[in-house]
Enzyme design. Structure first.
Site, PDB file in Angstrom:
ATOM      1  N   SER A 165       0.860  -1.182   0.000  1.00 28.47           N
ATOM      2  CA  SER A 165       0.000   0.000   0.000  1.00 28.47           C
ATOM      3  C   SER A 165       0.897   1.234   0.000  1.00 28.47           C
ATOM      4  O   SER A 165       1.745   1.374   0.890  1.00 28.47           O
ATOM      5  CB  SER A 165      -0.902  -0.004   1.233  1.00 28.47           C
ATOM      6  OG  SER A 165      -1.720   1.145   1.272  1.00 28.47           O
ATOM      7  N   THR A 214       1.389   4.122   1.160  1.00 27.58           N
ATOM      8  CA  THR A 214       1.130   5.141   2.181  1.00 27.58           C
ATOM      9  C   THR A 214       2.427   5.568   2.872  1.00 27.58           C
ATOM     10  O   THR A 214       2.391   6.265   3.878  1.00 27.58           O
ATOM     11  CB  THR A 214       0.150   4.606   3.233  1.00 27.58           C
ATOM     12  OG1 THR A 214       0.682   3.408   3.818  1.00 27.58           O
ATOM     13  CG2 THR A 214      -1.203   4.294   2.599  1.00 27.58           C
ATOM     14  N   ALA A 255       6.883  -0.558  11.319  1.00 28.68           N
ATOM     15  CA  ALA A 255       5.833   0.115  10.576  1.00 28.68           C
ATOM     16  C   ALA A 255       6.467   1.230   9.755  1.00 28.68           C
ATOM     17  O   ALA A 255       7.668   1.505   9.879  1.00 28.68           O
ATOM     18  CB  ALA A 255       4.781   0.683  11.532  1.00 28.68           C
ATOM     19  N   LYS A 256       5.685   1.881   8.929  1.00 23.72           N
ATOM     20  CA  LYS A 256       6.228   2.908   8.054  1.00 23.72           C
ATOM     21  C   LYS A 256       6.723   4.121   8.818  1.00 23.72           C
ATOM     22  O   LYS A 256       7.444   4.954   8.261  1.00 23.72           O
ATOM     23  CB  LYS A 256       5.188   3.296   7.009  1.00 23.72           C
ATOM     24  CG  LYS A 256       4.991   2.170   5.986  1.00 23.72           C
ATOM     25  CD  LYS A 256       3.863   2.419   5.008  1.00 23.72           C
ATOM     26  CE  LYS A 256       3.748   1.244   4.055  1.00 23.72           C
ATOM     27  NZ  LYS A 256       2.578   1.340   3.159  1.00 23.72           N
ATOM     28  N   ARG A 257       6.356   4.224  10.099  1.00 22.16           N
ATOM     29  CA  ARG A 257       6.890   5.327  10.904  1.00 22.16           C
ATOM     30  C   ARG A 257       8.371   5.117  11.231  1.00 22.16           C
ATOM     31  O   ARG A 257       9.045   6.052  11.663  1.00 22.16           O
ATOM     32  CB  ARG A 257       6.093   5.461  12.205  1.00 22.16           C
ATOM     33  CG  ARG A 257       6.227   4.279  13.140  1.00 22.16           C
ATOM     34  CD  ARG A 257       5.414   4.464  14.407  1.00 22.16           C
ATOM     35  NE  ARG A 257       5.535   3.324  15.307  1.00 22.16           N
ATOM     36  CZ  ARG A 257       4.784   2.239  15.233  1.00 22.16           C
ATOM     37  NH1 ARG A 257       3.847   2.152  14.299  1.00 22.16           N
ATOM     38  NH2 ARG A 257       4.945   1.243  16.082  1.00 22.16           N
TER      39      ARG A 257
END
Length: 281
Positions: free
Chosen positions: A19, A21, A257-259
């Site tokens: 995804s 994002t 996570a993407k963070r």
């Protein structure tokens, strides 16, 4: 590993489904590398699918970045948004008519119902504890029906699960899984009030249309498999096999996570990391 020739129809078809994002991180890299290796081991086809339904967070630069980062890692695919193929389009934002058709089939069968509950409502009324990465068990507040005004304008649509029924499947890494509908997971959203299909419905429609024979993904989605198997059954489509990978965590034990920007493939590339070191690490 069981050979792809033993899976549905004799031809292995796997998929990568990021995804856009944010930029891909090490956790994505490991899962996608496993998917690539499993397809390559049996001479199968790998499909890249751009899961870009999150209008608020998906951005064109992340789409370009995921393709660039995956190729840098050494992964190749035979079908995708960048190269086309017989099962296209390969971006979910271009497949809304297919999701709507599946939604209407479920509605005609009276398998779904409108729900006016907010996420806060569900959390406060949840009957059972839930893992942080999974949604709480929906208490069935709106099963009895809503007014037509709310149902037409402000409702999410939920799939009614068969309470008490055990959904069983054999994960190709984790083994036999038995999940009880109504206890381990509840009625789940298939269509959002903003007119966009929810994750569970979109991936089922796409995996069926793209003839995916094995889904390789993170083990945080094990419970989602039970939900998706119910949708495959309701829509009359054969389900793929599943292989759920272990998750990567940071130094504190939190799932990547993407963070975690410092562990993104983009940041590691800029720091001079070699892709072969990541693949063997």
């Amino acid at each position: 590993m069981t050979g792809g020739e033993e899976l549905r129809g004799g031809a292995y078809r796997g998929r990568l489904a990021p995804s856009p994002t944010g930029y891909l991180h090490l956790g994505h890299a490991r899962t996608f590398w496993i998917a690539y290796e499993r397809a390559r081991a049996v001479g199968g086809v790998l499909v890249l699918r751009n899961e870009d339904l999150d209008r608020a967070r998906c951005r064109p630069e992340f789409v370009a970045g995921m393709i660039e980062d995956l190729r840098w890692l050494g992964i190749s695919w035979q079908e995708g948004p960048d190269c086309g193929g017989p099962a296209g389009p390969y971006s979910q934002s271009q497949r809304l008519d297919r999701y709507r058709a599946a939604f209407e089939r479920l509605r005609e069968q009276k398998l779904i119902y409108p729900c006016g509950c907010s996420r806060r409502d569900v959390l406060s009324a949840a009957r059972a504890p839930h893992a942080a990465e999974d949604e709480p068990v929906y208490p069935g507040t709106c099963r009895g029906g809503l007014s037509s005004a709310i149902a037409g304008e402000k409702a999410n649509w939920r799939f009614r699960v068969p309470d008490g029924q055990t959904i069983s499947f054999v994960d190709r890494r984790c083994g036999l899984q038995n999940l009880v509908a109504g206890r381990d997971f509840g009625d789940f959203v298939v269509w959002r009030q903003d007119g966009i299909p929810a994750y569970q419905l979109a991936v089922v429609v796409d995996d069926a249309a793209m003839r995916i024979t094995e889904v390789v993904r993170g083990e945080d989605l094990l419970r989602s498999t039970a939900r998706q198997l119910l949708l495959f059954r309701a829509l009359g489509w054969p389900a793929p096999e599943y292989f759920h990978c272990p998750l990567l965590c940071d130094a504190t034990g939190a799932r990547l996570a993407k963070r975690h920007e410092a562990l993104s493939l983009r940041a590691l590339r800029r720091a001079g990391q070699a892709p072969e070191c990541l693949r063997t690490g």
